[in-house]
Scaffold this active site. Structure first.
Site, short mmCIF file in Angstrom:
data_model
loop_
_atom_site.label_atom_id
_atom_site.label_comp_id
_atom_site.label_asym_id
_atom_site.label_seq_id
_atom_site.Cartn_x
_atom_site.Cartn_y
_atom_site.Cartn_z
N THR A 31 -19.07 6.23 6.91
CA THR A 31 -19.84 7.30 6.26
C THR A 31 -20.17 8.37 7.29
O THR A 31 -20.43 8.06 8.46
CB THR A 31 -21.13 6.71 5.68
OG1 THR A 31 -20.79 5.89 4.55
CG2 THR A 31 -22.10 7.79 5.22
N GLY A 32 -20.19 9.61 6.84
CA GLY A 32 -20.66 10.69 7.71
C GLY A 32 -19.65 11.81 7.85
O GLY A 32 -18.56 11.79 7.26
N SER A 33 -20.02 12.77 8.67
CA SER A 33 -19.20 13.98 8.79
C SER A 33 -17.90 13.71 9.55
O SER A 33 -16.88 14.36 9.28
CB SER A 33 -20.00 15.09 9.49
OG SER A 33 -20.47 14.65 10.76
N THR A 34 -17.90 12.77 10.49
CA THR A 34 -16.65 12.45 11.21
C THR A 34 -15.70 11.71 10.27
O THR A 34 -14.49 11.96 10.27
CB THR A 34 -16.96 11.61 12.46
OG1 THR A 34 -18.08 12.19 13.15
CG2 THR A 34 -15.78 11.59 13.41
N ASP A 86 -23.95 7.51 15.68
CA ASP A 86 -24.94 8.52 16.11
C ASP A 86 -25.05 8.56 17.62
O ASP A 86 -25.23 9.63 18.21
CB ASP A 86 -26.31 8.18 15.51
CG ASP A 86 -26.27 8.20 14.00
OD1 ASP A 86 -25.74 9.16 13.44
OD2 ASP A 86 -26.76 7.23 13.39
N GLU A 105 -22.31 -0.48 6.51
CA GLU A 105 -21.40 -0.23 7.63
C GLU A 105 -21.26 -1.46 8.52
O GLU A 105 -20.17 -1.77 9.01
CB GLU A 105 -21.90 0.97 8.44
CG GLU A 105 -21.77 2.28 7.68
CD GLU A 105 -22.53 3.43 8.33
OE1 GLU A 105 -22.35 4.56 7.85
OE2 GLU A 105 -23.30 3.21 9.27
N LYS A 123 -21.73 12.34 21.28
CA LYS A 123 -22.32 11.06 20.87
C LYS A 123 -22.47 10.08 22.03
O LYS A 123 -23.14 9.06 21.91
CB LYS A 123 -21.48 10.42 19.76
CG LYS A 123 -21.31 11.29 18.53
CD LYS A 123 -22.64 11.55 17.87
CE LYS A 123 -22.54 12.38 16.60
NZ LYS A 123 -21.80 11.78 15.52
C1 A5P Z 1 -24.00 6.75 8.53
O1 A5P Z 1 -24.97 5.89 8.04
C2 A5P Z 1 -23.94 6.71 10.01
O2 A5P Z 1 -23.91 5.48 10.61
C3 A5P Z 1 -22.84 7.60 10.54
O3 A5P Z 1 -21.69 6.87 10.88
C4 A5P Z 1 -23.36 8.27 11.73
O4 A5P Z 1 -24.59 8.85 11.37
C5 A5P Z 1 -22.42 9.33 12.26
O5 A5P Z 1 -22.38 10.40 11.38
P1 A5P Z 1 -21.63 11.72 11.73
O6 A5P Z 1 -20.17 11.40 11.81
O7 A5P Z 1 -21.96 12.65 10.60
O8 A5P Z 1 -22.17 12.23 13.02
#
Ligand code: A5P
Length: 216
Positions: A31-34, A86, A105, A123
């Protein structure tokens, strides 16, 4: 580094990990922007795979892109899981859960033969620090928060499975000790500290280059 450059690093890391995915694999999607860039890269490859998703947002986007997503209730193992983070320290400890999905996750990462982390260079940290995301059971949450002490509930955030999301905001120190303590508190469903033993490899993009880190 500019936001544009960091976004490009996320894309570079995601594309490197997408190249690991082959026909016939079962794939855990983080999950997330990456991970959003990962979904784009996977969709472009159009592999013949079975996917599970760690959040509704990932599931919806994956489906829109034509990637097949199924519930994670029949597969016992996954070939690979790919997710962002993160924070990443020098030993391969992670903080995850900025997107409130760290429980799913961690389940998905634990079920995978190979758990691959993708990240932009910002990161990487010398030492993990707060906030450390927590998923809490709603029942007894005030008592759980009292046990935690340095923790605060996020406004309106809930996990994909309805748990309350809070952040531990005290000192991190030794991540293993903090992880063990957080796990010992009834009412804490899961915390966002991921140990190096869970991590197969980390792809960190630095500009156009990929640094591949394998935790010892
Ligand atoms: C989601 O719950 C998180 O563990 C994401 O993997 C983490 O926050 C990284 O997110 P970004 O890719 O958006 O930085």
């Amino acid at each position: 580094m500019s936001v544009v450059d960091l976004e490009q690093e996320k894309r570079t890391a995601a594309q490197a990990a997408a190249a690991l995915v082959e026909d016939g694999m079962t794939v855990g999607l983080g999950t997330g922007s990456t991970v959003a860039y990962l979904l784009d890269a996977l969709a472009a490859q159009a592999p013949d795979v079975r996917c599970v998703a760690t959040s509704e947002g990932t599931e919806q986007r994956a489906r829109e892109l034509g990637l097949p997503v199924e519930p994670f209730n029949r597969l016992e193992r996954l070939d690979v899981a790919i997710d962002g983070a993160d924070q990443i320290d020098g030993r391969g400890w992670l903080v995850k859960g900025g997107g409130a999905a760290h429980t799913r996750e961690k389940i998905v990462a634990s079920a995978a033969e190979r758990f691959v982390v993708i990240a932009s260079s910002d990161k990487l940290v010398d030492d993990l620090r707060a906030p450390v995301p927590l998923e809490l059971l709603a029942f007894g949450v005030a008592a759980t928060l009292k046990s935690l002490g340095a923790a605060r509930l996020r406004d309106v955030a809930v996990s994909p499975d309805g748990g309350l999301i809070a952040d531990y905001v005290g000192p991190v120190g030794d991540p293993a000790a903090l992880a063990a303590w957080l796990s010992s508190i009834p009412g804490v469903v899961e915390h966002g500290l991921f140990p190096p033993e869970l991590v197969s490899e980390i792809f960190v993009a630095r500009g156009p280059q990929i640094e591949r880190i394998v935790p010892a």
